[in-house]
Design a protein around this motif. Structure first.
Motif, PDB file in Angstrom:
ATOM      1  N   LEU A 118       0.857  -1.186   0.000  1.00 36.77           N
ATOM      2  CA  LEU A 118       0.000   0.000   0.000  1.00 36.77           C
ATOM      3  C   LEU A 118       0.887   1.229   0.000  1.00 36.77           C
ATOM      4  N   SER A 119       0.603   2.194  -0.895  1.00 37.31           N
ATOM      5  CA  SER A 119       1.422   3.406  -1.000  1.00 37.31           C
ATOM      6  C   SER A 119       0.541   4.641  -1.120  1.00 37.31           C
ATOM      7  N   PHE A 120       0.921   5.691  -0.384  1.00 36.32           N
ATOM      8  CA  PHE A 120       0.293   7.000  -0.530  1.00 36.32           C
ATOM      9  C   PHE A 120       1.039   7.743  -1.642  1.00 36.32           C
ATOM     10  N   THR A 121       0.324   8.095  -2.708  1.00 40.12           N
ATOM     11  CA  THR A 121       0.995   8.588  -3.913  1.00 40.12           C
ATOM     12  C   THR A 121       1.716   9.912  -3.732  1.00 40.12           C
ATOM     13  N   ARG A 122       1.283  10.747  -2.790  1.00 43.19           N
ATOM     14  CA  ARG A 122       1.923  12.058  -2.597  1.00 43.19           C
ATOM     15  C   ARG A 122       2.833  12.071  -1.362  1.00 43.19           C
ATOM     16  N   THR A 123       3.042  10.904  -0.761  1.00 43.48           N
ATOM     17  CA  THR A 123       3.878  10.803   0.433  1.00 43.48           C
ATOM     18  C   THR A 123       4.903   9.698   0.204  1.00 43.48           C
ATOM     19  N   PRO A 124       6.083  10.047  -0.310  1.00 40.62           N
ATOM     20  CA  PRO A 124       7.051   9.032  -0.743  1.00 40.62           C
ATOM     21  C   PRO A 124       7.386   7.966   0.298  1.00 40.62           C
ATOM     22  N   ASP A 125       7.470   8.337   1.570  1.00 43.14           N
ATOM     23  CA  ASP A 125       7.880   7.376   2.591  1.00 43.14           C
ATOM     24  C   ASP A 125       6.723   6.573   3.175  1.00 43.14           C
ATOM     25  N   LEU A 126       5.494   6.934   2.833  1.00 43.95           N
ATOM     26  CA  LEU A 126       4.349   6.253   3.427  1.00 43.95           C
ATOM     27  C   LEU A 126       3.936   5.083   2.527  1.00 43.95           C
ATOM     28  N   THR A 127       4.719   4.036   2.629  1.00 39.69           N
ATOM     29  CA  THR A 127       4.468   2.817   1.853  1.00 39.69           C
ATOM     30  C   THR A 127       4.800   1.628   2.733  1.00 39.69           C
ATOM     31  N   GLY A 128       3.974   0.583   2.638  1.00 38.58           N
ATOM     32  CA  GLY A 128       4.193  -0.556   3.505  1.00 38.58           C
ATOM     33  C   GLY A 128       3.483  -1.803   3.016  1.00 38.58           C
ATOM     34  N   GLU A 129       3.812  -2.915   3.650  1.00 37.98           N
ATOM     35  CA  GLU A 129       3.260  -4.200   3.245  1.00 37.98           C
ATOM     36  C   GLU A 129       1.979  -4.504   4.011  1.00 37.98           C
ATOM     37  N   LEU A 130       0.977  -5.023   3.296  1.00 40.40           N
ATOM     38  CA  LEU A 130      -0.276  -5.439   3.912  1.00 40.40           C
ATOM     39  C   LEU A 130      -0.163  -6.874   4.414  1.00 40.40           C
ATOM     40  N   GLU A 131      -0.620  -7.086   5.631  1.00 38.52           N
ATOM     41  CA  GLU A 131      -0.735  -8.447   6.140  1.00 38.52           C
ATOM     42  C   GLU A 131      -2.170  -8.646   6.620  1.00 38.52           C
ATOM     43  N   HIS A 132      -2.698  -9.838   6.405  1.00 39.10           N
ATOM     44  CA  HIS A 132      -4.090 -10.096   6.770  1.00 39.10           C
ATOM     45  C   HIS A 132      -4.243 -10.131   8.287  1.00 39.10           C
ATOM     46  N   PHE A 133      -5.275  -9.464   8.788  1.00 43.08           N
ATOM     47  CA  PHE A 133      -5.572  -9.432  10.220  1.00 43.08           C
ATOM     48  C   PHE A 133      -6.762 -10.337  10.523  1.00 43.08           C
ATOM     49  N   GLN A 134      -7.912 -10.014   9.957  1.00 43.02           N
ATOM     50  CA  GLN A 134      -9.083 -10.875  10.048  1.00 43.02           C
ATOM     51  C   GLN A 134     -10.128 -10.393   9.043  1.00 43.02           C
ATOM     52  N   HIS A 135     -10.922 -11.339   8.546  1.00 47.53           N
ATOM     53  CA  HIS A 135     -11.981 -11.010   7.599  1.00 47.53           C
ATOM     54  C   HIS A 135     -11.437 -10.109   6.474  1.00 47.53           C
ATOM     55  N   ASP A 136     -12.028  -8.934   6.303  1.00 51.97           N
ATOM     56  CA  ASP A 136     -11.560  -8.024   5.248  1.00 51.97           C
ATOM     57  C   ASP A 136     -10.749  -6.864   5.819  1.00 51.97           C
ATOM     58  N   THR A 137     -10.129  -7.123   6.953  1.00 53.23           N
ATOM     59  CA  THR A 137      -9.242  -6.134   7.578  1.00 53.23           C
ATOM     60  C   THR A 137      -7.801  -6.620   7.517  1.00 53.23           C
ATOM     61  N   PHE A 138      -6.933  -5.720   7.090  1.00 58.24           N
ATOM     62  CA  PHE A 138      -5.502  -5.980   7.011  1.00 58.24           C
ATOM     63  C   PHE A 138      -4.787  -4.973   7.916  1.00 58.24           C
ATOM     64  N   ILE A 139      -3.507  -5.194   8.134  1.00 53.57           N
ATOM     65  CA  ILE A 139      -2.659  -4.205   8.796  1.00 53.57           C
ATOM     66  C   ILE A 139      -1.548  -3.835   7.826  1.00 53.57           C
ATOM     67  N   VAL A 140      -1.334  -2.529   7.648  1.00 53.50           N
ATOM     68  CA  VAL A 140      -0.208  -2.093   6.838  1.00 53.50           C
ATOM     69  C   VAL A 140       0.968  -1.821   7.775  1.00 53.50           C
ATOM     70  N   ARG A 141       2.080  -2.494   7.490  1.00 59.53           N
ATOM     71  CA  ARG A 141       3.313  -2.313   8.254  1.00 59.53           C
ATOM     72  C   ARG A 141       4.231  -1.414   7.421  1.00 59.53           C
ATOM     73  N   TRP A 142       4.388  -0.163   7.875  1.00 63.91           N
ATOM     74  CA  TRP A 142       5.147   0.804   7.091  1.00 63.91           C
ATOM     75  C   TRP A 142       6.611   0.417   6.997  1.00 63.91           C
ATOM     76  N   LYS A 143       7.173   0.639   5.820  1.00 69.30           N
ATOM     77  CA  LYS A 143       8.582   0.341   5.586  1.00 69.30           C
ATOM     78  C   LYS A 143       9.466   1.134   6.533  1.00 69.30           C
ATOM     79  N   GLU A 144       9.106   2.402   6.759  1.00 66.44           N
ATOM     80  CA  GLU A 144       9.845   3.242   7.711  1.00 66.44           C
ATOM     81  C   GLU A 144       9.360   2.869   9.115  1.00 66.44           C
ATOM     82  N   ARG A 145      10.085   1.954   9.764  1.00 69.93           N
ATOM     83  CA  ARG A 145       9.613   1.428  11.040  1.00 69.93           C
ATOM     84  C   ARG A 145       9.639   2.460  12.161  1.00 69.93           C
TER      85      ARG A 145
END
Length: 550
Positions: free
Chosen positions: A472-499
């Protein structure tokens, strides 16, 4: 400012620096020393060097600069610790720190000078000076005044729209101001206090319009140069070539680490100042003396001023009441009797005296400026870490000493409260993870969640596969990008690359009856996430679906 990890300015309402309901970074007290169950009877005697060094160690902060002024004199302007972990270069009185929302006082003072010159009035409509200004509600657009820009009562929610500039974005200042018209209010106009940054960006734009200069040029000309604040800058770009600059530090997986700074040239009216102990002492002295510049005469031989005594009173007069929360029992003595926001300053009381103060936070930096006009006392605490507890503890230690109050071991007390609150939040997040439906599956194949999503005020967010990872990436925010991991049902958690953001967020997809995606909502995983990550204010709609409705 908001939690134990990220203080903003905010900061700031729920920020640690502004709310006595959170850690009482801005709380106040009674004349009596606190009675604390379990507290040691012996309280260490006040010793500035010893106290600051203890705070550095206790709160895991690499460096701190302290400025103290009293009765028109500089009592202390010095540094402690290091500018950057792993580098022996020490913090000194000239080391520059980003002070973030402590810039708001500079914006308010510059506007005060323009009021003195008759170029605007506090109760002028904003549209008189910025015709293109527009809020979501047309009534608010017409009714909002210059005063309203500075007083956090616009109806916007806490930190609403901050993702337009935080973390560093590619939006221009003008684009941010234009986006205001798409941000829905959280309350009615002037009905309650909620800390915001965007309207200070508007205030900075008005300063540029009325002076014919950039905000930074106007602040240099009108404040920094007259006060001899020769090291202070109004952008990170100005710091280039100066070796005496503190490095930002954040926690990564619970361990303090040096990180990159966060340039915010599009938000300078709210957060643009970088300063040091020597210079901020000069700033506090002129504020405490009602605008007078000590030892300087004007062209007519009279006492030189930045702004009139009248405007000094206006900035430190209560404009918006702020609800008083209950501090933790160990810190009960810090509870104020009144709390309000003025023009660029938080107002409250301590030991029966009025206090004007503010906090600030950007990535890797927290700051606090506290002034007691009746005692002619000013204290500035600048840090290169994201920890409000260190500033809170030192604030009370220093104030108690110079106000001749009974001492308390604030370093120990605040550290215990901060630790307990952090542990409680970690437990809460852990419980949420344990309680989830771990065996549940997404309603759709993972590739079906890929695509472009758009929010009315932020713009586009993209979800795409990169190999086996879903990003998942915010197009106007270069550093706000991260990997989606499944949490439950149709909810995920995005873990930002910039920890070091410490801002992982839930991403929940809502489906239409036909199984297509209707919208996406986000929310921080932890209450310790800085409020400027206002994910909850986004209403993301698939771009294709939005286009089909047109």
């Amino acid at each position: 400012m908001k939690n134990t990890n990220k203080l903003h300015c905010m900061t700031v309402a729920i920020v640690l620096a502004f709310s006595s309901a959170a850690l009482p970074a801005m709380a106040a007290g009674t004349d009596a020393a606190p009675v604390v169950a379990g507290a040691t009877a012996a309280v260490p005697a006040f010793d500035l060097d010893q106290d600051v060094n203890s705070a550095l160690k206790t709160f895991d902060v690499p460096g701190i600069a302290i400025a103290i002024v009293k009765d028109g004199k500089v009592i202390a302007a010095k540094g402690f610790g290091v500018r950057k972990l792993g580098d022996p270069a020490p913090v000194d009185a000239k080391t520059l720190f980003e002070v973030a929302s402590n810039s708001k006082g500079f914006t308010a003072a510059t506007l005060s000078m323009l009021v003195d010159e008759g170029k605007l009035a506090w109760d002028d409509p904003v549209t008189r000076h910025l015709p293109g200004f527009q809020m979501y509600d047309s009534y608010v657009t017409g009714a909002m005044t210059i005063r309203d820009l500075l007083t956090h009562r616009s109806g916007l929610g806490l930190g609403a729209g901050d993702l337009l500039w935080w973390p560093t974005t590619t939006f221009s200042t003008d684009e941010i101001i234009e986006k205001l018209r798409y941000i829905r209010p959280a309350t009615s106009f002037r009905s309650s206090y909620a800390y915001d940054n965007l309207l200070y960006i508007v205030a900075g734009k008005i300063i540029a319009e009325k002076t014919g200069k950039t905000w930074g040029e106007a602040v240099h000309e009108r404040i920094l140069t007259p006060l001899g604040m020769t090291s202070t800058t109004t952008s990170l770009a100005e710091n280039a070539g100066n070796p005496d600059v503190a490095n930002a530090h954040s926690k990564i997986n619970g361990k303090i680490a040096a990180v990159k700074s966060m340039p915010v040239p599009n938000a300078v009216g709210a957060v643009g100042i970088n300063t040091n102990a020597e210079d901020i002492a000069k700033w506090m002295m002129v504020l405490l003396d009602g605008g007078k510049i000590a030892g300087v005469k004007d062209k007519d031989g009279k006492q030189a001023r930045l702004f009139s005594e009248k405007q000094g009173r206006e900035m430190w007069s209560e404009q918006t009441p702020v609800k008083i929360g209950e501090p933790k029992p160990a810190l009960a003595a810090t509870k104020p009797n009144f709390s309000a926001y003025g023009l660029g300053f938080q107002l409250r009381d301590y030991k029966g005296m009025k206090v004007a103060m503010h906090g600030g936070a950007l990535q890797g930096f927290y700051s606090r400026v506290v002034m007691v006009p009746e005692a002619k006392l000013g204290v500035a605490i600048l840090t290169n870490a994201e920890n409000g507890g260190s500033m809170t503890a030192l604030q009370w230690r220093i104030l108690d000493h110079y106000l001749n109050a009974a001492p308390s071991d604030w370093i120990k007390l605040v550290a215990k409260v901060e630790q307990d609150q952090h542990e409680a939040e970690v437990k809460k997040v852990g419980n949420a993870s344990s309680a989830r439906a771990a065996k549940s599956q997404p309603s759709l194949p993972l590739v079906s969640y890929d695509g472009e999503y758009e929010d009315a005020w932020y713009g586009k967010v993209v979800i795409r596969h990169e190999g086996k990872k879903q990003i998942l990436s915010f197009t106007r925010t270069p550093d706000l990008t991260g990997e989606l991991e499944h949490f439950q049902h149709d909810t995920f958690i995005v873990r930002w690359k910039e920890r070091n953001f410490n801002a992982d967020a839930y991403v929940t997809f809502s489906l239409n009856p036909d199984g297509s995606i209707d919208r996406v909502k986000m929310a921080p995983v932890s209450a310790e996430t800085d409020f400027s990550y206002d994910f909850q204010d986004l209403n993301l709609v698939p771009v294709k679906a939005r286009a089909d409705k047109k």
